[in-house]
Design a protein around this motif. Sequence first.
Motif, PDB file in Angstrom:
ATOM      1  N   VAL A  95      45.716  56.867  54.609  1.00 26.63           N
ATOM      2  CA  VAL A  95      46.404  57.460  53.454  1.00 26.63           C
ATOM      3  C   VAL A  95      47.778  57.980  53.854  1.00 26.63           C
ATOM      4  O   VAL A  95      48.770  57.781  53.132  1.00 26.63           O
ATOM      5  N   VAL A  96      47.855  58.629  54.992  1.00 27.81           N
ATOM      6  CA  VAL A  96      49.137  59.156  55.468  1.00 27.81           C
ATOM      7  C   VAL A  96      50.147  58.025  55.660  1.00 27.81           C
ATOM      8  O   VAL A  96      51.316  58.144  55.264  1.00 27.81           O
ATOM      9  N   LEU A  97      49.720  56.916  56.245  1.00 25.85           N
ATOM     10  CA  LEU A  97      50.637  55.798  56.471  1.00 25.85           C
ATOM     11  C   LEU A  97      51.059  55.147  55.154  1.00 25.85           C
ATOM     12  O   LEU A  97      52.231  54.757  54.992  1.00 25.85           O
ATOM     13  N   ILE A  98      50.138  55.044  54.201  1.00 22.27           N
ATOM     14  CA  ILE A  98      50.493  54.490  52.891  1.00 22.27           C
ATOM     15  C   ILE A  98      51.582  55.336  52.233  1.00 22.27           C
ATOM     16  O   ILE A  98      52.603  54.835  51.755  1.00 22.27           O
ATOM     17  N   VAL A  99      51.362  56.655  52.214  1.00 27.31           N
ATOM     18  CA  VAL A  99      52.335  57.553  51.594  1.00 27.31           C
ATOM     19  C   VAL A  99      53.642  57.563  52.385  1.00 27.31           C
ATOM     20  O   VAL A  99      54.739  57.603  51.806  1.00 27.31           O
ATOM     21  N   ALA A 100      53.535  57.509  53.723  1.00 30.16           N
ATOM     22  CA  ALA A 100      54.745  57.522  54.553  1.00 30.16           C
ATOM     23  C   ALA A 100      55.625  56.310  54.269  1.00 30.16           C
ATOM     24  O   ALA A 100      56.855  56.439  54.125  1.00 30.16           O
ATOM     25  N   PHE A 101      55.022  55.127  54.188  1.00 32.47           N
ATOM     26  CA  PHE A 101      55.823  53.928  53.932  1.00 32.47           C
ATOM     27  C   PHE A 101      56.355  53.904  52.502  1.00 32.47           C
ATOM     28  O   PHE A 101      57.453  53.413  52.250  1.00 32.47           O
ATOM     29  N   ALA A 102      55.590  54.470  51.558  1.00 41.03           N
ATOM     30  CA  ALA A 102      56.111  54.610  50.190  1.00 41.03           C
ATOM     31  C   ALA A 102      57.322  55.533  50.184  1.00 41.03           C
ATOM     32  O   ALA A 102      58.338  55.262  49.528  1.00 41.03           O
ATOM     33  N   ALA A 103      57.222  56.635  50.937  1.00 43.84           N
ATOM     34  CA  ALA A 103      58.342  57.570  51.013  1.00 43.84           C
ATOM     35  C   ALA A 103      59.556  56.933  51.682  1.00 43.84           C
ATOM     36  O   ALA A 103      60.700  57.164  51.265  1.00 43.84           O
ATOM     37  N   MET A 104      59.321  56.112  52.700  1.00 44.38           N
ATOM     38  CA  MET A 104      60.441  55.456  53.377  1.00 44.38           C
ATOM     39  C   MET A 104      61.176  54.499  52.437  1.00 44.38           C
ATOM     40  O   MET A 104      62.390  54.285  52.567  1.00 44.38           O
ATOM     41  N   MET A 105      60.471  53.918  51.473  1.00 46.70           N
ATOM     42  CA  MET A 105      61.121  53.012  50.522  1.00 46.70           C
ATOM     43  C   MET A 105      61.901  53.772  49.455  1.00 46.70           C
ATOM     44  O   MET A 105      62.886  53.266  48.917  1.00 46.70           O
ATOM     45  N   VAL A 106      61.476  54.996  49.159  1.00 44.63           N
ATOM     46  CA  VAL A 106      62.076  55.754  48.058  1.00 44.63           C
ATOM     47  C   VAL A 106      63.187  56.680  48.539  1.00 44.63           C
ATOM     48  O   VAL A 106      64.248  56.782  47.907  1.00 44.63           O
ATOM     49  N   LEU A 107      62.946  57.377  49.651  1.00 43.86           N
ATOM     50  CA  LEU A 107      63.894  58.390  50.105  1.00 43.86           C
ATOM     51  C   LEU A 107      65.150  57.773  50.692  1.00 43.86           C
ATOM     52  O   LEU A 107      65.134  56.657  51.217  1.00 43.86           O
ATOM     53  N   ARG A 108      66.204  58.535  50.667  1.00 42.24           N
ATOM     54  CA  ARG A 108      67.488  58.104  51.203  1.00 42.24           C
ATOM     55  C   ARG A 108      68.130  59.254  51.969  1.00 42.24           C
ATOM     56  O   ARG A 108      67.891  60.426  51.683  1.00 42.24           O
ATOM     57  N   GLY A 109      68.971  58.897  52.934  1.00 41.01           N
ATOM     58  CA  GLY A 109      69.790  59.880  53.625  1.00 41.01           C
ATOM     59  C   GLY A 109      68.985  60.894  54.416  1.00 41.01           C
ATOM     60  O   GLY A 109      68.007  60.566  55.101  1.00 41.01           O
ATOM     61  N   ALA A 110      69.385  62.163  54.276  1.00 50.86           N
ATOM     62  CA  ALA A 110      68.789  63.236  55.067  1.00 50.86           C
ATOM     63  C   ALA A 110      67.313  63.435  54.744  1.00 50.86           C
ATOM     64  O   ALA A 110      66.544  63.911  55.584  1.00 50.86           O
ATOM     65  N   ALA A 111      66.893  63.090  53.545  1.00 46.04           N
ATOM     66  CA  ALA A 111      65.479  63.235  53.187  1.00 46.04           C
ATOM     67  C   ALA A 111      64.607  62.185  53.862  1.00 46.04           C
ATOM     68  O   ALA A 111      63.403  62.391  54.051  1.00 46.04           O
ATOM     69  N   ARG A 112      65.182  61.061  54.235  1.00 39.90           N
ATOM     70  CA  ARG A 112      64.424  59.945  54.809  1.00 39.90           C
ATOM     71  C   ARG A 112      64.415  59.966  56.330  1.00 39.90           C
ATOM     72  O   ARG A 112      63.445  59.569  56.967  1.00 39.90           O
TER      73      ARG A 112
END
Length: 543
Positions: A264-281
């Motif tokens: 679950v952590v990896l699923i959410v992490a890769f989803a976040a990597m696709m959505v976030l940009r810049g300092a948040a990513r």
Amino acid sequence: MPRDNTTRPAVSPGLLILLLVLLLGGVQLYFWTDRSMPIDEVSQLLNYPLADFAQAFGPLPEAQQAGPPLFNLLMHAIAGLDIQAMRLVIAALTLAIIVPSLVTAFKWKPLPVAAALFALLVNESFLLNATKLKFYSFDIAGFAVLAAWIYTKDRNTPLRLVDVLLIVAAMVIGISTIVGACVVVGLFLALRLARKELKGREIGLGVLVAIVAFAYYLQISYATELQITAFPDTYSGLGVDAAKKFLLAAARLFQVNGAIILLVVLIVAFAAMMVLRGAARSPLGVLLLFGAASSTIFLALAIIGKYPAVDARHVAWMLGIFAVLAGAVVEAMSSPQFRERRPLATGCTALFVLVLAAIGLREVTRWPPAVTEGATDGIVATLAALPPSTVVNYFGAPRMIPLELARGAPITQHTYVPNLSTRSGAVDPSYFGSTWMEMDADSFSDKIEQMLRDDPAGWAKMVVLLRLRDDYRPLARFVLDAAPRDGRPFYIAALHVAWGEAAQDQRAIGLRQVLDERSCTYAPVVAYEGLLSPGFVLKASCP
């Protein structure tokens, strides 16, 4: 001015969740501290308190054991406590390192800290190692510090001396942390180089870390030399076989709860990597990179025979990264960029909450849990209830009985035989060659019995030779030579041996064969089966 009549909750939901996680963890850890010692803890504890300060830095004197210097000094300091108190101290110190790292990494936000701690406190491998009388929990804690550092360290700021001091401190509390410290510094400097901001002073500090790491590696190599060379069947894997053992060890480390949370952590992490940009990513990406780089390097070291990983405890360091990653994805889900993608944010949040809640409920409904333990306490209780007798120590008992007597166990009414030294000693590789491995059984038995009588390092050699040949009759003959032979009853105590025939334990089979060849009668008084370190007490008599 109108009064604001709105009421605010006394405790925020995030803080309440964190408190519930801490309560869950406290109960979990208490259950895991209340268990009997298996053979590896018995062997380790035989060495404390230390005879002198220098012993903390070399091979330990008993039972081919080793540990990092700081861990050895810790065990020296707490050796007078009872076993449960010692476990509590190790667990408390482990969390005392991990929790401040998490709080700093997530800037006092309770939900990410709660998620990180939850990922650990429902993981059986963490609970086992955090309460174990060994050093592996400090590998976990050290990697948590390193992961938290790389997650929070601003790539726009250079590597500083204070960073180096933190990294070195995380390194010297464990052993696997040597690799972790080098990886985290190398990764940070590589990122700085990619930004064309790397400064000469940073390179110098990186070299300093490498020098300290190499010096510590030499010390650890010296301290563990006897232990590693005495287990060639365990620590000699290479190539594909070593890679398989590494991956199987990782699978055993995470088990069901950890594997589900990791997925679950990896699923959410890769989803976040696709959505976030810049300092948040960036912080999440660097943390994932640190985890991948560390795992790859350890796998490579295992393949070339430099880091034997054959058990979950050898890859326990992964849990340190895992905890920080679990907290990082919760922090990512709370960022404005992620929340803007409402369907994705809702789905990821629901998945995360449902999975963690289900695992938490599953853990609570299993209380009290079936903890991994040894037969030590049961054997001691049985011996304490028996009338004064001769007790023959077999296999793990020559380590267990002296330790329990030294710690004040109420078993002093018995006479224990034989007087077998368990001193650590060098085992020449020639003992693993064809001369010994192909020797006929009678000659082999004679030489082992002579070795146990006359060689100060006989026990160290005997343990590995019998294990490699899977023939324990020579040890059985040696210990039974010290037993009464006039028909008087005596007892046989053994640890880390499964007596039941269904287990097909060669240590028990060898003892049975020797008892039968001497026309002895015997029956179990008690037998503890299905444990990490099973054991038994037999009543026997020999003509």
